[in-house]
Design an enzyme around this catalytic site. Structure first.
Site, PDB file in Angstrom:
ATOM      1  N   ASN A  52      -5.187   3.411 -13.207  1.00 54.95           N
ATOM      2  CA  ASN A  52      -4.162   2.474 -12.757  1.00 54.95           C
ATOM      3  C   ASN A  52      -2.798   3.146 -12.822  1.00 54.95           C
ATOM      4  O   ASN A  52      -2.553   3.987 -13.687  1.00 54.95           O
ATOM      5  CB  ASN A  52      -4.170   1.231 -13.655  1.00 54.95           C
ATOM      6  CG  ASN A  52      -3.122   0.213 -13.245  1.00 54.95           C
ATOM      7  OD1 ASN A  52      -3.063  -0.200 -12.095  1.00 54.95           O
ATOM      8  ND2 ASN A  52      -2.277  -0.202 -14.184  1.00 54.95           N
ATOM      9  N   ASP A  97      -3.345  -2.558 -19.722  1.00 51.27           N
ATOM     10  CA  ASP A  97      -2.486  -1.369 -19.822  1.00 51.27           C
ATOM     11  C   ASP A  97      -2.669  -0.653 -21.165  1.00 51.27           C
ATOM     12  O   ASP A  97      -1.721  -0.073 -21.700  1.00 51.27           O
ATOM     13  CB  ASP A  97      -1.007  -1.743 -19.630  1.00 51.27           C
ATOM     14  CG  ASP A  97      -0.735  -2.391 -18.283  1.00 51.27           C
ATOM     15  OD1 ASP A  97      -1.407  -2.027 -17.309  1.00 51.27           O
ATOM     16  OD2 ASP A  97       0.138  -3.276 -18.210  1.00 51.27           O
ATOM     17  N   ASP A 149      -9.246   0.296 -19.508  1.00 52.04           N
ATOM     18  CA  ASP A 149     -10.256  -0.174 -20.457  1.00 52.04           C
ATOM     19  C   ASP A 149     -10.260  -1.699 -20.428  1.00 52.04           C
ATOM     20  O   ASP A 149      -9.759  -2.306 -19.477  1.00 52.04           O
ATOM     21  CB  ASP A 149     -10.018   0.401 -21.858  1.00 52.04           C
ATOM     22  CG  ASP A 149      -8.674  -0.023 -22.453  1.00 52.04           C
ATOM     23  OD1 ASP A 149      -8.004  -0.903 -21.864  1.00 52.04           O
ATOM     24  OD2 ASP A 149      -8.305   0.518 -23.509  1.00 52.04           O
ATOM     25  N   GLY A 173      -8.594  -3.777 -22.214  1.00 48.68           N
ATOM     26  CA  GLY A 173      -7.309  -4.384 -22.504  1.00 48.68           C
ATOM     27  C   GLY A 173      -6.429  -4.375 -21.257  1.00 48.68           C
ATOM     28  O   GLY A 173      -6.877  -4.053 -20.161  1.00 48.68           O
ATOM     29  N   ARG A 204     -15.615 -17.213  -9.800  1.00 51.27           N
ATOM     30  CA  ARG A 204     -15.071 -15.902 -10.139  1.00 51.27           C
ATOM     31  C   ARG A 204     -16.202 -14.897 -10.344  1.00 51.27           C
ATOM     32  O   ARG A 204     -16.092 -13.724  -9.974  1.00 51.27           O
ATOM     33  CB  ARG A 204     -14.232 -16.012 -11.414  1.00 51.27           C
ATOM     34  CG  ARG A 204     -13.494 -14.750 -11.790  1.00 51.27           C
ATOM     35  CD  ARG A 204     -12.290 -14.532 -10.906  1.00 51.27           C
ATOM     36  NE  ARG A 204     -11.588 -13.306 -11.220  1.00 51.27           N
ATOM     37  CZ  ARG A 204     -10.389 -13.009 -10.752  1.00 51.27           C
ATOM     38  NH1 ARG A 204      -9.766 -13.851  -9.946  1.00 51.27           N
ATOM     39  NH2 ARG A 204      -9.807 -11.871 -11.065  1.00 51.27           N
ATOM     40  N   HIS A 242       1.112   2.218 -13.464  1.00 50.28           N
ATOM     41  CA  HIS A 242       1.960   1.139 -13.990  1.00 50.28           C
ATOM     42  C   HIS A 242       3.416   1.597 -13.945  1.00 50.28           C
ATOM     43  O   HIS A 242       3.720   2.722 -14.342  1.00 50.28           O
ATOM     44  CB  HIS A 242       1.568   0.787 -15.420  1.00 50.28           C
ATOM     45  CG  HIS A 242       2.348  -0.355 -15.978  1.00 50.28           C
ATOM     46  ND1 HIS A 242       2.101  -1.668 -15.622  1.00 50.28           N
ATOM     47  CD2 HIS A 242       3.410  -0.397 -16.833  1.00 50.28           C
ATOM     48  CE1 HIS A 242       2.952  -2.458 -16.247  1.00 50.28           C
ATOM     49  NE2 HIS A 242       3.759  -1.712 -16.985  1.00 50.28           N
ATOM     50  N   ASN A 293       1.507   3.189  -2.576  1.00 49.50           N
ATOM     51  CA  ASN A 293       0.783   4.169  -3.377  1.00 49.50           C
ATOM     52  C   ASN A 293      -0.468   4.659  -2.652  1.00 49.50           C
ATOM     53  O   ASN A 293      -0.833   5.830  -2.768  1.00 49.50           O
ATOM     54  CB  ASN A 293       0.416   3.588  -4.743  1.00 49.50           C
ATOM     55  CG  ASN A 293       1.553   3.695  -5.739  1.00 49.50           C
ATOM     56  OD1 ASN A 293       2.114   4.757  -5.944  1.00 49.50           O
ATOM     57  ND2 ASN A 293       1.911   2.565  -6.347  1.00 49.50           N
ATOM     58  N   GLY A 319       0.779  -1.237   0.000  1.00 48.73           N
ATOM     59  CA  GLY A 319       0.000   0.000   0.000  1.00 48.73           C
ATOM     60  C   GLY A 319       0.805   1.278   0.000  1.00 48.73           C
ATOM     61  O   GLY A 319       0.337   2.293   0.524  1.00 48.73           O
TER      62      GLY A 319
END
Length: 207
Positions: free
Chosen positions: A108, A151, A147, A149, A66, A110, A14, A12
């Site tokens: 996100n 990244d 989205d 995909g 799931r 990355h 970030n 954690g």
């Protein structure tokens, strides 16, 4: 006031950068409504508790399928009327139904300059291992919208970090966090919270 849900899987750091930025005024017009981890032992949950932020574990392991896990995750976010979902070291694949429900409202962080070293299989130390193997001189971090995909969503902010000759994957990971991730993630949240980010034709425009 923008209501944030921060999704985490590990320590954690970030998340802590976001908490600190809200406290010191670097992020305005936003609050953390909820922290969710897929890992009950994640130290991020402790960070949230120390700051008085509601937190819970929602793990795929605790559900029969799931689909049940994904439904619980989405319902929790909708029930709390979250405005922006922040993936801050979250290792769970975000389901398409959640991307649909929160279009251009999931971001996100990355640990590379997308489109380098990103996509399936690139996470954590693996990103920095590959950067060093390839011998790049500049790496960094990227904040992007999520989205369907991996990244591939519109890029919001990027920050470069120089690779040093003596770097190891661990030392590079730490420096990318310190010099890039912990700076641009709070900045992106502040921009969104104040209505300064718009997606046009698959690209972001910052006003």
């Amino acid at each position: 006031m923008l209501k944030l849900a921060v999704l985490v899987s590990g320590g954690g750091t970030n998340l802590q950068a976001i908490i600190d930025a809200i406290e010191n005024g670097a992020i305005t017009n936003a609050k953390i409504e909820l922290v969710i981890s897929n890992n009950k032992n994640a130290f991020a949950l402790e960070r949230a508790a120390r700051s008085g932020i509601p937190a819970r574990c929602i793990s795929p392991r605790d559900y029969n399928s799931r689909e049940q896990f994904e439904e619980e995750l989405l319902e929790t976010l909708l029930e709390r009327q979250v405005d922006l979902v922040v993936l801050a070291g979250c290792l769970v694949v975000i389901p398409e139904k959640m991307v649909d429900a929160f279009k251009n409202r999931i971001i996100n962080i990355h640990p590379s300059l997308i489109p380098s070293f990103c996509g399936t299989g690139y996470y954590g130390l693996k990103v920095h291992e590959e950067a060093l193997r390839r011998g790049v001189k500049i790496t960094g971090a990227t904040v992007h919208f999520v989205d369907k995909g991996t990244d591939t969503g519109p890029i919001i902010l990027q920050k470069a970090v120089e690779v040093q000759p003596e770097d190891t994957p661990a030392s590079l990971q730490l420096r990318v966090m310190q010099e890039a991730e912990w700076k641009i993630l709070p900045r992106a949240i502040d921009l969104i919270a104040n209505g300064r980010v718009e997606v046009r034709d698959g690209r972001t425009v910052i006003r």
